[in-house]
Scaffold this motif. Structure first.
Motif, PDB file in Angstrom:
ATOM      1  N   PHE A  72       0.823  -1.203   0.000  1.00 54.21           N
ATOM      2  CA  PHE A  72       0.000   0.000   0.000  1.00 54.21           C
ATOM      3  C   PHE A  72       0.854   1.247   0.000  1.00 54.21           C
ATOM      4  CE2 PHE A  72      -3.764  -1.991  -0.236  1.00 54.21           C
ATOM      5  CZ  PHE A  72      -4.125  -2.765   0.837  1.00 54.21           C
ATOM      6  N   GLY A  73       2.057   1.153   0.592  1.00 58.24           N
ATOM      7  CA  GLY A  73       2.968   2.288   0.547  1.00 58.24           C
ATOM      8  C   GLY A  73       3.375   2.605  -0.875  1.00 58.24           C
ATOM      9  N   VAL A  74       3.638   1.547  -1.645  1.00 58.37           N
ATOM     10  CA  VAL A  74       3.976   1.757  -3.056  1.00 58.37           C
ATOM     11  C   VAL A  74       2.838   2.468  -3.767  1.00 58.37           C
ATOM     12  CG1 VAL A  74       4.504   0.580  -5.183  1.00 58.37           C
ATOM     13  CG2 VAL A  74       5.463  -0.252  -3.078  1.00 58.37           C
ATOM     14  N   ALA A  75       1.609   2.009  -3.503  1.00 57.87           N
ATOM     15  CA  ALA A  75       0.450   2.616  -4.163  1.00 57.87           C
ATOM     16  C   ALA A  75       0.301   4.073  -3.762  1.00 57.87           C
ATOM     17  CB  ALA A  75      -0.816   1.834  -3.799  1.00 57.87           C
ATOM     18  N   ALA A  76       0.465   4.357  -2.479  1.00 59.54           N
ATOM     19  CA  ALA A  76       0.300   5.730  -2.020  1.00 59.54           C
ATOM     20  C   ALA A  76       1.368   6.637  -2.607  1.00 59.54           C
ATOM     21  CB  ALA A  76       0.348   5.781  -0.492  1.00 59.54           C
TER      22      ALA A  76
ATOM     23  N   ILE B 298       2.946   6.223  -5.494  1.00 56.61           N
ATOM     24  CA  ILE B 298       2.712   6.441  -6.928  1.00 56.61           C
ATOM     25  C   ILE B 298       1.555   7.398  -7.129  1.00 56.61           C
ATOM     26  CG2 ILE B 298       2.026   5.286  -9.033  1.00 56.61           C
ATOM     27  CD1 ILE B 298       3.603   2.938  -8.218  1.00 56.61           C
ATOM     28  N   LEU B 299       0.529   7.285  -6.279  1.00 55.28           N
ATOM     29  CA  LEU B 299      -0.600   8.194  -6.410  1.00 55.28           C
ATOM     30  C   LEU B 299      -0.245   9.604  -6.006  1.00 55.28           C
ATOM     31  CD1 LEU B 299      -3.546   6.095  -5.012  1.00 55.28           C
ATOM     32  CD2 LEU B 299      -3.248   6.909  -7.320  1.00 55.28           C
ATOM     33  N   GLY B 300       0.850   9.770  -5.291  1.00 61.51           N
ATOM     34  CA  GLY B 300       1.265  11.102  -4.899  1.00 61.51           C
ATOM     35  C   GLY B 300       0.464  11.676  -3.756  1.00 61.51           C
ATOM     36  N   LEU B 301       0.042  10.835  -2.842  1.00 66.20           N
ATOM     37  CA  LEU B 301      -0.783  11.316  -1.741  1.00 66.20           C
ATOM     38  C   LEU B 301       0.065  12.042  -0.722  1.00 66.20           C
ATOM     39  CD1 LEU B 301      -2.980   8.198  -1.144  1.00 66.20           C
ATOM     40  CD2 LEU B 301      -3.591  10.261  -2.317  1.00 66.20           C
ATOM     41  N   GLU B 302      -0.492  13.118  -0.193  1.00 61.48           N
ATOM     42  CA  GLU B 302       0.222  13.888   0.820  1.00 61.48           C
ATOM     43  C   GLU B 302      -0.149  13.382   2.201  1.00 61.48           C
ATOM     44  OE1 GLU B 302       2.222  16.908   0.394  1.00 61.48           O
ATOM     45  OE2 GLU B 302       2.485  15.994  -1.552  1.00 61.48           O
ATOM     46  N   SER B 303       0.090  14.218   3.233  1.00 58.59           N
ATOM     47  CA  SER B 303       0.113  13.716   4.608  1.00 58.59           C
ATOM     48  C   SER B 303      -1.172  13.053   5.070  1.00 58.59           C
ATOM     49  CB  SER B 303       0.470  14.847   5.536  1.00 58.59           C
ATOM     50  OG  SER B 303      -0.379  15.936   5.314  1.00 58.59           O
ATOM     51  N   TYR B 304      -2.258  13.842   5.250  1.00 59.43           N
ATOM     52  CA  TYR B 304      -3.451  13.226   5.826  1.00 59.43           C
ATOM     53  C   TYR B 304      -4.077  12.210   4.889  1.00 59.43           C
ATOM     54  CZ  TYR B 304      -3.654  16.222   9.863  1.00 59.43           C
ATOM     55  OH  TYR B 304      -3.383  16.834  11.033  1.00 59.43           O
ATOM     56  N   ASN B 305      -4.074  12.580   3.599  1.00 58.62           N
ATOM     57  CA  ASN B 305      -4.674  11.653   2.642  1.00 58.62           C
ATOM     58  C   ASN B 305      -3.955  10.324   2.644  1.00 58.62           C
ATOM     59  OD1 ASN B 305      -6.349  13.662   1.966  1.00 58.62           O
ATOM     60  ND2 ASN B 305      -5.266  14.260   0.112  1.00 58.62           N
ATOM     61  N   GLY B 306      -2.638  10.403   2.755  1.00 57.21           N
ATOM     62  CA  GLY B 306      -1.858   9.177   2.740  1.00 57.21           C
ATOM     63  C   GLY B 306      -2.181   8.273   3.909  1.00 57.21           C
ATOM     64  N   PHE B 307      -2.232   8.860   5.105  1.00 59.85           N
ATOM     65  CA  PHE B 307      -2.520   8.026   6.272  1.00 59.85           C
ATOM     66  C   PHE B 307      -3.931   7.498   6.245  1.00 59.85           C
ATOM     67  CE2 PHE B 307       1.298   7.936   8.364  1.00 59.85           C
ATOM     68  CZ  PHE B 307       1.873   9.179   8.438  1.00 59.85           C
ATOM     69  N   LEU B 308      -4.870   8.321   5.727  1.00 59.83           N
ATOM     70  CA  LEU B 308      -6.243   7.849   5.619  1.00 59.83           C
ATOM     71  C   LEU B 308      -6.329   6.662   4.666  1.00 59.83           C
ATOM     72  CD1 LEU B 308      -8.868   8.738   6.805  1.00 59.83           C
ATOM     73  CD2 LEU B 308      -9.331  10.022   4.735  1.00 59.83           C
ATOM     74  N   PHE B 309      -5.611   6.805   3.542  1.00 63.27           N
ATOM     75  CA  PHE B 309      -5.544   5.708   2.582  1.00 63.27           C
ATOM     76  C   PHE B 309      -5.023   4.441   3.247  1.00 63.27           C
ATOM     77  CE2 PHE B 309      -5.089   3.915  -1.547  1.00 63.27           C
ATOM     78  CZ  PHE B 309      -3.899   3.226  -1.578  1.00 63.27           C
ATOM     79  N   TYR B 310      -3.967   4.607   4.075  1.00 63.15           N
ATOM     80  CA  TYR B 310      -3.389   3.450   4.724  1.00 63.15           C
ATOM     81  C   TYR B 310      -4.382   2.794   5.673  1.00 63.15           C
ATOM     82  CZ  TYR B 310      -0.577   0.820   7.994  1.00 63.15           C
ATOM     83  OH  TYR B 310      -0.080  -0.169   8.802  1.00 63.15           O
TER      84      TYR B 310
ATOM     85  N   ALA C  13       5.597   0.956   9.727  1.00 62.38           N
ATOM     86  CA  ALA C  13       6.978   1.242   9.322  1.00 62.38           C
ATOM     87  C   ALA C  13       7.193   0.898   7.852  1.00 62.38           C
ATOM     88  CB  ALA C  13       7.950   0.467  10.193  1.00 62.38           C
ATOM     89  N   GLY C  14       6.719  -0.277   7.445  1.00 61.37           N
ATOM     90  CA  GLY C  14       6.886  -0.660   6.048  1.00 61.37           C
ATOM     91  C   GLY C  14       6.148   0.277   5.113  1.00 61.37           C
ATOM     92  N   PHE C  15       4.958   0.705   5.550  1.00 59.00           N
ATOM     93  CA  PHE C  15       4.180   1.626   4.728  1.00 59.00           C
ATOM     94  C   PHE C  15       4.918   2.934   4.518  1.00 59.00           C
ATOM     95  CE2 PHE C  15       0.574   3.593   2.950  1.00 59.00           C
ATOM     96  CZ  PHE C  15       0.441   4.849   3.501  1.00 59.00           C
ATOM     97  N   ILE C  16       5.443   3.505   5.614  1.00 61.18           N
ATOM     98  CA  ILE C  16       6.113   4.795   5.481  1.00 61.18           C
ATOM     99  C   ILE C  16       7.361   4.671   4.621  1.00 61.18           C
ATOM    100  CG2 ILE C  16       7.379   6.525   6.786  1.00 61.18           C
ATOM    101  CD1 ILE C  16       5.392   6.403   8.891  1.00 61.18           C
ATOM    102  N   LEU C  17       8.071   3.565   4.765  1.00 65.49           N
ATOM    103  CA  LEU C  17       9.289   3.402   3.969  1.00 65.49           C
ATOM    104  C   LEU C  17       8.984   3.380   2.480  1.00 65.49           C
ATOM    105  CD1 LEU C  17      12.338   2.740   4.035  1.00 65.49           C
ATOM    106  CD2 LEU C  17      11.685   0.390   3.798  1.00 65.49           C
ATOM    107  N   THR C  18       8.079   2.510   2.064  1.00 71.46           N
ATOM    108  CA  THR C  18       7.814   2.415   0.629  1.00 71.46           C
ATOM    109  C   THR C  18       7.071   3.644   0.120  1.00 71.46           C
ATOM    110  OG1 THR C  18       5.972   1.018   1.272  1.00 71.46           O
ATOM    111  CG2 THR C  18       7.879  -0.063   0.325  1.00 71.46           C
ATOM    112  N   TRP C  19       6.270   4.256   0.963  1.00 71.09           N
ATOM    113  CA  TRP C  19       5.579   5.478   0.566  1.00 71.09           C
ATOM    114  C   TRP C  19       6.600   6.575   0.268  1.00 71.09           C
ATOM    115  CZ3 TRP C  19       2.405   8.812   4.496  1.00 71.09           C
ATOM    116  CH2 TRP C  19       1.683   9.777   3.796  1.00 71.09           C
ATOM    117  N   THR C  20       7.556   6.769   1.181  1.00 71.62           N
ATOM    118  CA  THR C  20       8.574   7.791   0.961  1.00 71.62           C
ATOM    119  C   THR C  20       9.393   7.492  -0.282  1.00 71.62           C
ATOM    120  OG1 THR C  20       8.715   7.973   3.349  1.00 71.62           O
ATOM    121  CG2 THR C  20      10.414   9.050   2.080  1.00 71.62           C
ATOM    122  N   LEU C  21       9.770   6.232  -0.424  1.00 61.95           N
ATOM    123  CA  LEU C  21      10.607   5.855  -1.564  1.00 61.95           C
ATOM    124  C   LEU C  21       9.916   6.153  -2.881  1.00 61.95           C
ATOM    125  CD1 LEU C  21      13.158   4.442  -2.520  1.00 61.95           C
ATOM    126  CD2 LEU C  21      11.945   2.296  -2.360  1.00 61.95           C
ATOM    127  N   PHE C  22       8.696   5.701  -3.020  1.00 62.06           N
ATOM    128  CA  PHE C  22       8.046   5.866  -4.310  1.00 62.06           C
ATOM    129  C   PHE C  22       7.545   7.281  -4.533  1.00 62.06           C
ATOM    130  CE2 PHE C  22       8.027   2.014  -6.604  1.00 62.06           C
ATOM    131  CZ  PHE C  22       8.490   1.110  -5.683  1.00 62.06           C
TER     132      PHE C  22
END
Lengths: 260, 126
Positions: free
Chosen positions: B37-41, B43-55, B111-120
């Motif tokens: 899901f981090g990868v998806a977030a 790639i979608l370019g989600l910012e702070s609140y949207n990203g966590f809500l997505f997660y 932790a895994g979500f934030i890592l892949t989210w930041t990377l992508f």
């Protein structure tokens, strides 16, 4: 400045190839290396002689009978209880029957517990050293610039930790240097290690295991406890039990289950 | 003879190894899907609140799917199921609604979500 403008810094796309991927690859590889090094360095479990083993296992047998007596029928429970109690009281399971009344050996001088402690220290060292090395390598080669932008905002206080080499006042804390990518990787690569190496890998769950292994080993196998007293206490516990079995009244339960 | 609750446990005992295996399976699944899901977030370019809500939404969706496809079907045939969200056949819980089952995935995978989210996010946004 009413609303801070979005700070975009145009970065060299080659930055990713030369910095991000190398750091990530190095961390994954050292994690795997650490796991295999721990597996190879682990000493074989100590081989106890038969008398010591018999002493420990017979005590466990008594405890198991006491905990699970309800699964046995009355006759088999009584047979076990009589055999165990007779053996405990006559000292038939003891390692050194001549030393029955004397104090047990001092735990510090007993060499069997030292190897356990050395094993734990070796694991700790295996965890600490690679992390320190990687951190100093990153600080030496990758400092002085920001790499990437965090997707979510942070407070100003994080700036000193995450933007280590860059001394600017106004830059958003969302921009991070490579050392903060290193920290993210430490926490975030644990699921990756779980996935690649199976669940008991030695690369990530050290901290949890350290905390859990401490209080468990003490109670019965510590060399400071007198086995004779333990046997007698266990014999008394067994004698006190009021036995019932889950097999009593089972015909009624079966009929009730069928009736519905 | 003890009371009926204790007797129930003795007649059908809870095996510790099976419980551990069940929770390990759930943990592995939640960690893996959190990283994806981090990868998806990212790639979608989600910012702070949207990203966590997505997660949060996707993690709850994963747990619900896991429940529907694996836990619900055998549980409904036994006589002890209490309501529609019962996990007591496979997981041990301290209250009647098993919060650890539904919300534990959020903490595990973060932790895994934030890592892949930041990377992508960094890779795709460029």
């Amino acid at each position: 400045m009413a609303q801070a403008p979005v700070q975009t810094i145009h970065r060299d796309p080659q930055l990713f190839y030369w910095i991000l991927f190398p750091i990530t690859a190095v961390m994954i590889l050292t994690g795997i290396l650490r796991h295999y090094a721990t597996v190879l360095m682990a000493s074989a479990p100590k081989q106890l002689d038969q008398k010591t083993m018999r002493e420990q296992r017979s005590l466990l047998h008594g405890i198991n009978v006491r905990t699970n007596f309800h699964t046995l029928s009355r006759k088999s429970f009584n047979a076990r209880r009589d055999a165990l109690t007779a053996a405990y009281e006559s000292g038939a399971y003891l390692k050194d029957p001549e030393r029955r009344g004397q104090a047990p050996p001092n735990p510090m001088s007993d060499p069997s517990s030292m190897e356990g402690m050395m094993g734990m220290m070796k694991n700790q060292m295996a965890m600490v050293i690679p992390n320190t090395l990687i951190m100093s390598w990153i600080n030496a080669f990758f400092s002085g610039y920001v790499i990437m932008k965090l997707p979510f905002p942070l407070t100003i206080k994080f700036k000193s930790m995450l933007q280590a080499g860059v001394a600017t006042k106004d830059m958003d804390p969302r921009w991070m240097s490579s050392i903060s990518w290193y920290f993210l990787c430490i926490f975030g690569l644990q699921p990756v290690f779980n996935f690649l190496l199976g669940s008991d890998n030695a690369a990530s769950q050290m901290a949890q295991q350290m905390g859990q292994m401490g209080p468990q080993a003490g109670q019965m196998f510590g060399p400071g406890v007198d086995p004779d007293k333990q046997f007698l206490a266990e014999a008394e516990n067994l004698a006190v039990i009021e036995h019932y079995s889950v097999l009593d009244g089972i015909e009624n339960r079966l009929l009730q289950g069928i009736k519905a | 003879m003890p009371q009926s609750a204790e007797l129930e446990i003795q007649i059908s005992p809870i095996v510790q190894e099976s419980l551990v295996h069940n929770s390990k399976t759930l943990y592995n699944l939640q960690s893996l899907t959190a990283s994806l899901f981090g990868v998806a977030a990212g790639i979608l370019g989600l910012e702070s609140y949207n990203g966590f809500l997505f997660y949060i939404i996707c993690s709850l969706l994963t747990t619900t799917l896991f429940y529907i496809l694996r836990v619900a079907a055998p549980s409904s045939t036994t006589s002890k199921s209490s309501g529609i969200f019962d996990t007591s056949r496979y997981f041990k819980s301290s209250s009647s609604i098993n919060f650890e089952f539904w919300t534990g995935g959020l903490m595990n995978g973060l932790a895994g979500f934030i890592l892949t989210w930041t990377l992508f996010y960094g890779l795709v946004r460029a």
